[in-house]
Design an enzyme around this catalytic site. Structure first.
Site, PDB file in Angstrom:
ATOM      1  CE  LYS B  67      -1.684   2.163   3.569  1.00 19.86           C
ATOM      2  NZ  LYS B  67      -2.489   2.573   4.739  1.00 19.86           N
ATOM      3  N   GLY B 222      -5.641   9.291  15.751  1.00 17.68           N
ATOM      4  CA  GLY B 222      -4.916  10.383  15.086  1.00 17.68           C
ATOM      5  C   GLY B 222      -3.405  10.236  15.096  1.00 17.68           C
TER       6      GLY B 222
END
Lengths: 315, 315
Positions: B67, B222
């Site tokens: 990826k 996050g």
């Protein structure tokens, strides 16, 4: 994102233009002006396969490249090639994927052959008596094709293990205009040739030090992973100049790794191809010297050849 | 190789099926039945951008995945999204590239949201009074969408820095059937919600320990790179259960890294999500406990969601 096939890439590829871009890549690498993250490797034991992901960015380039290459060595029994691969080119300005080059490993083979050409241009003796080739595969063919640009010699002495491979390569080389002598005795190659290219996946030394004549240049491209070896470490130690594509990588698994491991050479003897290209190190000084180029293949080559190929495809 | 667009991927995507494949991936990771090479990272300083390459293979899987994800934070001024990305799925039997998923980062966002869903299913208190969301971006939206499957609560208390983001998210959440209260004071979120999801790229703590009520579960997604932080390390230290997606990675740059660095927690307190999923560790034991899931995002999630997406596209 644009998608290009191997056939499209080959149709637009000009080695004369690509080679200078590769040279710039080697120089940038040796000057540290690159980002080359660690290679990602997979081993698929059940399938006798492996995959590696090599990525590179050359500072200032408009693009960067991620390359996947696979080797699945039972594929031929399934009617598939052993090697496959592709390159992704992305914008270094916006991160957007620009192109998928479905080269099936061809660009990797070509950048390796072009590195051999660069090494021979810089290091081969002035008079090449004969070109020695170890191996009869695609890389052996591509190396010979590229050497035509850097020497007038049109004599090949070819080593391989199997008659069939020797015959096919002989036909190929004659087609290119070479006279060919083939042998299954690597000593014969060393006795006749003073520019030798080793292109096999051997895991033991094929070329022994005492066979090699003074003045010979040897390029070895086979040892691209741990355990692989084509040269006698004593031959590495005997070389007057040891050129490597990347000191860090060759110290891990190039021909050089074996000679370093056995204490036959010191790391300070290694000179990077980029350093030589930049004129910051001496190459061959006279025709009695033995020179060696140990080329394990670096991601900056992939980035540069992909960048060149994409530009060629888009113009 | 087949090429699929983001729209095609979304059209065939069923989160209910994908989530169980992700759970298997987390379990395999925590059992060591995976190959996850080091992440490759690039920084493009002049362009305020970065790229990372995450690759994974789960032993026994028919495929493996590479990826690429990019973040170029000046892109919006050029009319382009900040984030982009794609996944390549290859055969683990032959090495052949099977598919290019041009998801533009959507699968990464989805696997992150699904990990939040898994964590909430395992760790949220029995009675969720209100769902607290920090952040108003795409990830904040996707987390809320996924939480509908694991709680009946339809009250959201939303924190964001900007009125415009709060208004847009409020409209989105109402469309999903939620009652929404929005605020620019994160203490208010902690005071009202006992299931909180933090989805911002903050570089300093947004949620302080003394604001948080007993019994709260917090998922923080996050802190996916060094320097990022959403939680007070004292809050991490106060948690009765600290679940992480990957001990190695969270110790480097998750919320957990800050609390480890300051000596407020010990590494032996960390429990991997895969260990919890496999029933080899205890999660929440009663509704007075504070639980934390620190999710930095791991390549096995990419491999599993890509594998699922490709199967969905091909059936």
């Amino acid at each position: 994102m644009r998608v290009f096939s191997k056939a499209q890439i080959i149709a637009r590829f000009n080695p004369e233009l690509a080679v200078s871009q590769l040279e710039e890549g080697f120089i940038a690498y040796s000057e540290g002006k690159v980002q080359v993250p660690p290679v990602q490797g997979f081993a698929f034991k059940g399938a006798n396969g492996d995959c590696c992901v090599k990525s590179a960015y050359i500072e200032g380039s408009p693009t960067f490249t991620v390359k996947l290459s696979t080797g699945f060595y039972d594929n031929p029994s399934k009617g598939l090639p052993s090697n496959d691969g592709l390159m992704l080119v992305l914008s270094a300005h916006t991160g957007q994927p620009l192109a998928l080059l479905q080269d099936q490993g061809w660009l990797t083979a070509m950048r390796t052959a072009l590195a051999g050409r660069i090494a021979a241009r810089l290091l081969a003796p002035a008079q090449v008596k004969a070109i020695g080739i170890l191996g009869t595969g695609m890389q052996a063919q591509m190396q010979l094709e590229q050497l035509r640009a850097v020497t007038d010699c049109r004599q090949v002495i070819l080593w391989g293990r199997h008659e069939r491979g020797l015959a096919a390569y002989t036909a190929f080389a004659r087609e290119l205009g070479f006279g060919v002598h083939s042998t299954q005795d690597a000593a014969e190659v060393a006795g006749a040739a003073n520019l030798i290219v080793c292109t096999t996946p051997s895991r033991q030394a094929l070329l022994h030090s005492d066979w090699v004549q003074p003045g010979t240049h040897i390029t070895a491209v086979g040892a691209d992973a741990p355990g692989k070896q084509e040269l006698d470490p004593a031959l590495v130690a005997r070389a007057d100049r040891i050129i490597v594509d990347a000191i860090a990588q060759c110290s891990q698994y190039g021909e050089v790794a074996h000679a370093l491991g056995s204490g036959q050479i010191n790391a300070h003897q290694l000179i990077e191809l980029g350093t030589l290209l930049a004129g910051r190190a001496k190459g061959r000084e006279h025709d009695g010297q033995i020179t060696l180029a140990d080329l394990t293949g670096v991601a900056v080559q992939d980035a540069q050849i992909a960048s060149y190929a994409l530009a060629a495809l888009c113009t």
